[in-house]
Design a protein around this motif. Structure first.
Motif, PDB file in Angstrom:
ATOM      1  N   CYS A 214       0.827  -1.214   0.000  1.00 22.68           N
ATOM      2  CA  CYS A 214       0.000   0.000   0.000  1.00 22.68           C
ATOM      3  C   CYS A 214       0.860   1.263   0.000  1.00 22.68           C
ATOM      4  O   CYS A 214       0.414   2.317  -0.445  1.00 22.68           O
TER       5      CYS A 214
ATOM      6  N   PHE B 138       4.642  -6.426  -0.884  1.00 18.81           N
ATOM      7  CA  PHE B 138       3.906  -7.566  -0.323  1.00 18.81           C
ATOM      8  C   PHE B 138       2.689  -7.033   0.428  1.00 18.81           C
ATOM      9  O   PHE B 138       2.718  -5.945   0.991  1.00 18.81           O
ATOM     10  N   CYS B 139       1.610  -7.789   0.407  1.00 23.48           N
ATOM     11  CA  CYS B 139       0.436  -7.449   1.215  1.00 23.48           C
ATOM     12  C   CYS B 139      -0.082  -8.745   1.834  1.00 23.48           C
ATOM     13  O   CYS B 139      -0.759  -9.536   1.160  1.00 23.48           O
TER      14      CYS B 139
ATOM     15  N   GLU C 275      -2.460  -9.442   3.858  1.00 24.55           N
ATOM     16  CA  GLU C 275      -3.914  -9.645   3.961  1.00 24.55           C
ATOM     17  C   GLU C 275      -4.529 -10.035   2.619  1.00 24.55           C
ATOM     18  O   GLU C 275      -5.447 -10.857   2.564  1.00 24.55           O
TER      19      GLU C 275
ATOM     20  N   LYS D 279       4.154  -0.641   6.897  1.00 22.48           N
ATOM     21  CA  LYS D 279       3.099   0.329   7.209  1.00 22.48           C
ATOM     22  C   LYS D 279       2.802   0.327   8.718  1.00 22.48           C
ATOM     23  O   LYS D 279       2.503  -0.721   9.284  1.00 22.48           O
TER      24      LYS D 279
ATOM     25  N   CYS E  42       1.280  -5.605   9.281  1.00 23.01           N
ATOM     26  CA  CYS E  42       2.580  -5.071   8.850  1.00 23.01           C
ATOM     27  C   CYS E  42       3.298  -4.181   9.868  1.00 23.01           C
ATOM     28  O   CYS E  42       4.484  -3.917   9.706  1.00 23.01           O
TER      29      CYS E  42
HETATM   30  S1  SF4 Z   1      -1.737  -5.699   5.052  1.00 20.36           S
HETATM   31 FE1  SF4 Z   1       0.071  -4.382   4.996  1.00 20.36          FE
HETATM   32  S2  SF4 Z   1       0.449  -4.056   2.802  1.00 20.36           S
HETATM   33 FE2  SF4 Z   1      -1.636  -4.823   2.996  1.00 20.36          FE
HETATM   34  S3  SF4 Z   1      -2.869  -2.973   3.081  1.00 20.36           S
HETATM   35 FE3  SF4 Z   1      -2.446  -3.568   5.193  1.00 20.36          FE
HETATM   36  S4  SF4 Z   1      -0.639  -2.395   5.738  1.00 20.36           S
HETATM   37 FE4  SF4 Z   1      -0.785  -2.330   3.523  1.00 20.36          FE
END
Ligand code: SF4
Length: 193
Positions: free
Chosen positions: A12, A47-48, A50, A112, A118
């Motif tokens: 993100c 990378f994400c 979720e 984040k 994260c």
């Molecule tokens: S899981 Fe991590 S990468 Fe995915 S939206 Fe939430 S903060 Fe951003």
């Protein structure tokens, strides 16, 4: 052969619309310094967790809870804010293990802040007590959490798992990269290691 230094970055922050609300959180300095200025030296790996575990976009919000009634190694859970039966703890942990298998050389992470997945030391952790409650339609029992008032801060579950499996990994949140100088400092740290 790719000799670039790989840095994992919460997607993100790189303008990918993967947040629970379908939005992104672009961080212009990360893009300018690490993606543009030093693109011949570093490779950013978005990378994400979720999205990777199939939660989809948009999705229900999740949160970190600590259930002291459980065994110590199972106390920290990630559950839905509204729906307490949504528990993605095991999925997030498995994804972190898979990520390390896919990217064994990654040591640095830009993550984040405040995210239950994260965050690095800034994720709100709610103390709870698990109880069972009858389903609204009386067809069975579901998990329900009662909240204690006290909250503390901890890392997101993906980050916690990476730290457990690969100690020595280095994390920095986007809030700490709030100036070009701070980004350069982090870049120098990466180059020295
Ligand atoms: S899981 Fe991590 S990468 Fe995915 S939206 Fe939430 S903060 Fe951003």
């Amino acid at each position: 052969m790719n000799n670039k230094i790989q840095i994992a970055v919460s997607a993100c922050l790189l303008e990918q619309k993967v947040r629970y609300d379908g939005k992104e959180k672009k961080h212009a300095l990360i893009t300018n310094v690490f993606l543009n200025k030093y693109s011949d030296i570093v490779e950013l790996v978005p990378f994400c967790p979720e999205v990777a575990i199939g939660l989809g976009v948009p999705r229900a919000k999740i949160q970190l809870v600590s259930d002291k009634n459980r065994q110590k190694d199972k106390q920290i859970r990630v559950i839905g804010v509204e729906n307490h039966t949504l528990d993605v703890t095991d999925e997030l942990q498995s994804y972190a293990e898979k990520f390390l298998l896919q990217y064994p050389d990654i040591k640095y992470y830009i993550v984040k802040s405040k995210s239950p997945s994260c965050a690095y030391q800034s994720g709100p952790l709610f103390n709870v007590r698990l109880r069972m409650q009858a389903d609204a339609d009386n067809t069975g029992l579901s998990n329900k959490y009662d909240y204690d008032e006290q909250t503390e801060l901890t890392s997101g579950l993906f980050v916690q798992m990476i730290q457990t499996v690969k100690p020595g990994s280095v994390f920095i949140e986007e809030t700490q990269l709030d100036s070009e100088e701070a980004c350069e400092k982090f870049f120098q740290l990466i180059q020295l290691s």
